[in-house]
Scaffold this active site. Sequence first.
Site, PDB file in Angstrom:
ATOM      1  N   LYS A 129       0.862  -1.190   0.000  1.00 48.06           N
ATOM      2  CA  LYS A 129       0.000   0.000   0.000  1.00 48.06           C
ATOM      3  C   LYS A 129       0.893   1.233   0.000  1.00 48.06           C
ATOM      4  CE  LYS A 129      -4.434   1.120   0.245  1.00 48.06           C
ATOM      5  NZ  LYS A 129      -5.633   0.447  -0.288  1.00 48.06           N
ATOM      6  N   ASP A 169      -7.158   4.558  -4.246  1.00 51.88           N
ATOM      7  CA  ASP A 169      -7.784   4.398  -2.925  1.00 51.88           C
ATOM      8  C   ASP A 169      -8.391   5.776  -2.633  1.00 51.88           C
ATOM      9  OD1 ASP A 169      -7.828   2.386  -0.456  1.00 51.88           O
ATOM     10  OD2 ASP A 169      -7.478   4.354   0.401  1.00 51.88           O
TER      11      ASP A 169
HETATM   12  P1  NDP Z   1     -12.970   8.114  -2.285  1.00 51.22           P
HETATM   13  O1  NDP Z   1     -11.901   9.096  -2.061  1.00 51.22           O
HETATM   14  O2  NDP Z   1     -13.524   7.949  -3.645  1.00 51.22           O
HETATM   15  O3  NDP Z   1     -14.185   8.384  -1.309  1.00 51.22           O
HETATM   16  C1  NDP Z   1     -14.043   8.407   0.089  1.00 51.22           C
HETATM   17  C2  NDP Z   1     -15.382   8.789   0.661  1.00 51.22           C
HETATM   18  O4  NDP Z   1     -15.374   8.596   2.051  1.00 51.22           O
HETATM   19  C3  NDP Z   1     -15.710  10.264   0.417  1.00 51.22           C
HETATM   20  O5  NDP Z   1     -17.092  10.411   0.266  1.00 51.22           O
HETATM   21  C4  NDP Z   1     -15.220  10.895   1.715  1.00 51.22           C
HETATM   22  O6  NDP Z   1     -15.819  12.134   2.033  1.00 51.22           O
HETATM   23  C5  NDP Z   1     -15.684   9.847   2.682  1.00 51.22           C
HETATM   24  N1  NDP Z   1     -14.997  10.012   3.945  1.00 51.22           N
HETATM   25  C6  NDP Z   1     -13.670   9.998   4.155  1.00 51.22           C
HETATM   26  N2  NDP Z   1     -13.438  10.197   5.457  1.00 51.22           N
HETATM   27  C7  NDP Z   1     -14.654  10.315   6.040  1.00 51.22           C
HETATM   28  C8  NDP Z   1     -15.096  10.512   7.361  1.00 51.22           C
HETATM   29  N3  NDP Z   1     -14.209  10.632   8.361  1.00 51.22           N
HETATM   30  N4  NDP Z   1     -16.425  10.567   7.616  1.00 51.22           N
HETATM   31  C9  NDP Z   1     -17.333  10.452   6.599  1.00 51.22           C
HETATM   32  N5  NDP Z   1     -16.966  10.282   5.331  1.00 51.22           N
HETATM   33  C10 NDP Z   1     -15.651  10.209   5.068  1.00 51.22           C
HETATM   34  O7  NDP Z   1     -12.387   6.711  -1.745  1.00 51.22           O
HETATM   35  P2  NDP Z   1     -12.874   5.246  -2.069  1.00 51.22           P
HETATM   36  O8  NDP Z   1     -14.340   5.222  -2.265  1.00 51.22           O
HETATM   37  O9  NDP Z   1     -11.985   4.686  -3.106  1.00 51.22           O
HETATM   38  O10 NDP Z   1     -12.497   4.498  -0.710  1.00 51.22           O
HETATM   39  C11 NDP Z   1     -13.393   4.359   0.384  1.00 51.22           C
HETATM   40  C12 NDP Z   1     -12.946   3.226   1.275  1.00 51.22           C
HETATM   41  O11 NDP Z   1     -12.916   2.011   0.530  1.00 51.22           O
HETATM   42  C13 NDP Z   1     -11.556   3.374   1.889  1.00 51.22           C
HETATM   43  O12 NDP Z   1     -11.552   2.788   3.167  1.00 51.22           O
HETATM   44  C14 NDP Z   1     -10.688   2.545   0.953  1.00 51.22           C
HETATM   45  O13 NDP Z   1      -9.506   2.101   1.573  1.00 51.22           O
HETATM   46  C15 NDP Z   1     -11.638   1.393   0.663  1.00 51.22           C
HETATM   47  N6  NDP Z   1     -11.344   0.614  -0.525  1.00 51.22           N
HETATM   48  C16 NDP Z   1     -11.290   1.223  -1.759  1.00 51.22           C
HETATM   49  C17 NDP Z   1     -11.063   0.461  -2.874  1.00 51.22           C
HETATM   50  C18 NDP Z   1     -11.131   1.042  -4.243  1.00 51.22           C
HETATM   51  O14 NDP Z   1     -11.150   0.261  -5.199  1.00 51.22           O
HETATM   52  N7  NDP Z   1     -11.218   2.349  -4.411  1.00 51.22           N
HETATM   53  C19 NDP Z   1     -10.761  -0.973  -2.778  1.00 51.22           C
HETATM   54  C20 NDP Z   1     -10.944  -1.533  -1.452  1.00 51.22           C
HETATM   55  C21 NDP Z   1     -11.185  -0.735  -0.381  1.00 51.22           C
HETATM   56  P3  NDP Z   1     -14.984  13.498   1.875  1.00 51.22           P
HETATM   57  O15 NDP Z   1     -15.032  13.779   0.407  1.00 51.22           O
HETATM   58  O16 NDP Z   1     -15.719  14.464   2.700  1.00 51.22           O
HETATM   59  O17 NDP Z   1     -13.592  13.237   2.382  1.00 51.22           O
END
Ligand code: NDP
Length: 450
Positions: A129, A169
């Site tokens: 990572k 991510d």
């Molecule tokens: P994005 O950056 O696309 O989206 C993240 C989302 O989570 C945003 O809406 C963000 O809001 C929100 N968020 C972050 N921190 C907080 C918080 N403290 N409280 C509420 N909302 C929050 O990321 P991904 O969708 O790619 O990733 C989301 C999760 O999935 C992570 O844990 C990642 O590790 C996991 N993941 C992702 C994969 C992928 O293929 N992308 C694969 C496997 C796991 P804001 O814009 O306000 O920050």
Amino acid sequence: MKSLPKAIKETLDWVHARNHSEPVFIQAVDEVLRSLAPVISAYPDILEENLLQRICEPERQLIFHVVWQDDQGRTQVNRGFRVKFNSALGPYKGGLRFHPTVNLGVIKFLGFEQIFKNSLTGLSIGGGKGGSDFDPKGKSEREVMRFCQSFMTELYRHIGPSEDVPAGDIGVGGREIGYLFGQYKRLTNRYDLGVITGKDTAWGGSLVRKEATGFGAVYFLEEMLKTRGEGIEGKTAVVSGSGNVALYAIRKLMDLGANVVACSDSDGTVHQPGGLDFDQLRQIKEIERGRIRSYAERCPKAKFIPRKKGSIWTIPCELALPCATQNELTGVDAMALINNGCIAVSEGANMPSTPEAINIFHKKNILFGPGKAANAGGVAVSALEMQQNAALASWTFAEVDKRLRDTMAGIHGTCVHYSRKFSKRGNYVDGANIGGFLRVAQAMLSHGII
Ligand code: NDP
């Protein structure tokens, strides 16, 4: 810790002592090692070859500075990371996270989880990572591009299709992957498509990669529900986050007949009891890169609840999918979900539920799919992207989606198999940890003491 075998307790003490400033990493290790308690007596080699300590120590950790210029011409400095955790099953594989909360402990926790997740897919990929404390929010396109170029100017010498293959991510989506690949190509003079995944489908990306993590978490949920004679159709669902994973979990839940009533970002939650409007949500989040608050401004039937005024988990639902970030769902949230009729939780994010929340789900017999199993669809389709790149092929949406669905069903089967075989508790957490670990352990033993 009294009931834990001595070797597990000693390994936990050892991990705590040498990583005491990295609480999320310790949390991730703690959960896995506890699950392994029933396994170590069945496989004496695990202790004889010291696999527990070996798997908790990254093979290589890189920290570098990322110097770039903002639009005002000022020179900015961020910190970049790549943790190459375990390569027993294949080249290191795992995403890059750009978020101000990133530090070495966060990247180590994510890399550690990735080892077992990648193993569960059955594919030949090791765990790694990376990321940076750079915050893409509020930055111009050109600032993001310059940052990505500077980040890759260091990273390019440490990655490669059979060495280490990054992906996206939090904060790293198709746009950032494009800039990162562009700089890699410029520096190496090679069009190594297999060096990074999550690419645009116009130049080497795979169909379904964008959707894969969210779709996969819903396919895993479907498999869990089947074990109780239940389905997704007609159920009310809540999905936290509104990024890549959340959006496509929402899409698939809707396709399968669920009523998705809420999602969130770090500012707050939108609640729409009649069901969210996916097209509007996608327009705001994916195309305009806007905030969830503006969804409520455009959809009069939706209400915006600022973060300080309440958690998304107090909204009644039968299905809950945490798809935002680590430790976003606490014990209090777990109780609220259960009291409001929740029957199943599938983690789209990495480690979004605290240990207290997981204990409550298990005690109350809620179906609980841990992230390393439920969100493995993203990395599984990344590996399919690498396969297509190697073969200069491009599979149809239906073909990749079918492989994803089969992979998620396979991971579910692995979790059930190992939890029944080894765990008195018989839950998906133990099943995923044991199933993921044993495959890596076998490969490590085969490779000798290295
Ligand atoms: P994005 O950056 O696309 O989206 C993240 C989302 O989570 C945003 O809406 C963000 O809001 C929100 N968020 C972050 N921190 C907080 C918080 N403290 N409280 C509420 N909302 C929050 O990321 P991904 O969708 O790619 O990733 C989301 C999760 O999935 C992570 O844990 C990642 O590790 C996991 N993941 C992702 C994969 C992928 O293929 N992308 C694969 C496997 C796991 P804001 O814009 O306000 O920050």
